[in-house]
Enzyme design. Structure first.
Site, short mmCIF file in Angstrom:
data_model
loop_
_atom_site.label_atom_id
_atom_site.label_comp_id
_atom_site.label_asym_id
_atom_site.label_seq_id
_atom_site.Cartn_x
_atom_site.Cartn_y
_atom_site.Cartn_z
N PHE A 9 13.85 15.62 -4.57
CA PHE A 9 13.88 14.62 -3.51
C PHE A 9 13.75 15.26 -2.13
CE2 PHE A 9 16.10 12.29 -6.86
CZ PHE A 9 15.68 10.98 -6.68
N ASP A 10 12.96 14.63 -1.28
CA ASP A 10 13.04 14.91 0.14
C ASP A 10 14.38 14.38 0.64
OD1 ASP A 10 12.18 15.41 2.89
OD2 ASP A 10 11.88 13.24 3.01
N ALA A 11 14.81 14.86 1.81
CA ALA A 11 16.09 14.40 2.37
C ALA A 11 15.88 13.28 3.39
CB ALA A 11 16.85 15.57 3.00
N ASP A 12 15.39 13.63 4.58
CA ASP A 12 15.30 12.67 5.68
C ASP A 12 14.30 11.57 5.40
OD1 ASP A 12 17.26 13.79 7.33
OD2 ASP A 12 15.87 15.30 8.05
#
Length: 235
Positions: A9-12
C-alpha cells in the site's frame, strides 16, 4: 489461496488522509508564526509544495532540498523573514502529530490482515511517517513500512521496488499487488517494476491510455471482494 498474498500500500491519500493531515499541520503552523490562515495562503503553500514533490519524483531535487525550499518560496511570497529550515521543522512536527485515515482504511486493513501480509511503501519524510504510524489505528495490521529516505530511492524508481522485493521473504513480482493513488509514483512505478497494480481512484479520474492498469477501485471497500475475485480465477 490468494492470488496476491502480499499487499503493498501507498500511504498518503491511499491509507492516510494526507489532505486532512496537511491542513491541520498548516493551521497549527500559521497559528505559531501568525501567517495568514485562509484558503489563499494554503493554496499558495501547496503550489510550492506540490511542485517540489513532482520534482522529487522526477529525480531532479533531493528531499532535503524539498523540505526547506518549499518554505523559502512560501516565506518569500509572504515577504516574511523567518528561517525556512526552522519553519519546516515545526511543520514536520505538526504533520507527524496527525494520523487521520482515508475512508474505510482501518476496516479494510483489519479484514485483509487476516489473510494477507500488508506493507506500506511511501515517499513520505521518515520522521513524519514513523510518528504517524506510532499513533495510527493501522499499526497492528502492517507488517513493515518502506520509506524512501531509508531505502535510498524514491518511487517511481524501479530500484525502490527492487529493494522492497528483496526484503520480504516469499514475495515475487507475481504474488503481490501494489495499491496506490498516484499515477506517477505508485502506478507508473509499479508498472516499471513489473508489478500488478491497483489504482485507488476515489475521484473517478480518467487514466492515460498508455498506462496498463490491472485494477481500479474508487473505495477501499472494493478491495477485499476484488482480491476474492482474483483468487477465484487463480490457476
Amino acid at each position: 489461496m490468494s492470488k496476491y498474498p502480499y499487499l503493498l500500500f501507498d500511504a498518503d491519500d491511499t491509507l492516510l488522509d494526507f489532505s486532512r493531515n496537511g491542513q491541520r499541520a498548516f493551521t497549527l503552523l500559521c497559528a505559531k508564526y501568525h501567517f495568514p490562515c485562509n484558503e489563499a495562503s494554503h493554496a499558495l503553500f501547496e503550489e510550492f509544495n506540490q511542485s517540489m514533490w513532482r520534482a522529487l519524483e522526477r529525480g531532479t531535487i533531493t528531499k532535503e532540498y524539498l523540505k526547506v525550499e518549499r518554505f523559502r518560496l512560501f516565506l518569500d511570497a509572504l515577504h516574511r523573514q523567518e528561517d525556512p529550515a526552522a519553519v519546516n521543522e515545526d511543520f514536520m512536527a505538526f504533520l507527524g502529530a496527525s494520523s487521520f485515515l482515508m475512508p474505510h482504511a482501518e476496516e479494510v486493513c483489519r479484514i485483509l490482515s487476516q489473510t494477507h501480509k500488508l506493507y506500506i511503501l511511501t515517499n513520505s519524510v521518515e520522521s513524519v511517517h514513523t510518528s504517524r504510524m506510532e499513533q495510527s489505528l493501522l499499526t497492528p495490521y502492517i507488517e513493515a513500512s518502506f520509506v524512501s529516505e531509508v531505502v535510498g530511492y524514491e518511487k517511481p524508481s524501479r530500484f525502490f521496488f527492487d529493494h522492497v522485493l528483496a526484503q520480504i521473504p516469499g514475495i515475487t513480482r507475481e504474488n503481490c499487488l501494489l495499491i496506490g493513488d498516484s499515477l506517477t509514483s505508485d502506478i507508473q512505478g509499479g508498472i516499471n517494476a513489473g508489478l500488478p497494480v491497483c489504482w485507488y481512484n476515489p475521484g473517478g479520474q480518467r487514466a492515460p491510455e498508455t498506462l496498463q492498469i490491472d485494477y481500479t477501485i474508487r473505495d477501499l471497500l472494493e478491495l477485499p471482494p476484488l482480491l476474492e475475485e482474483a483468487a477465484s480465477h487463480c490457476g
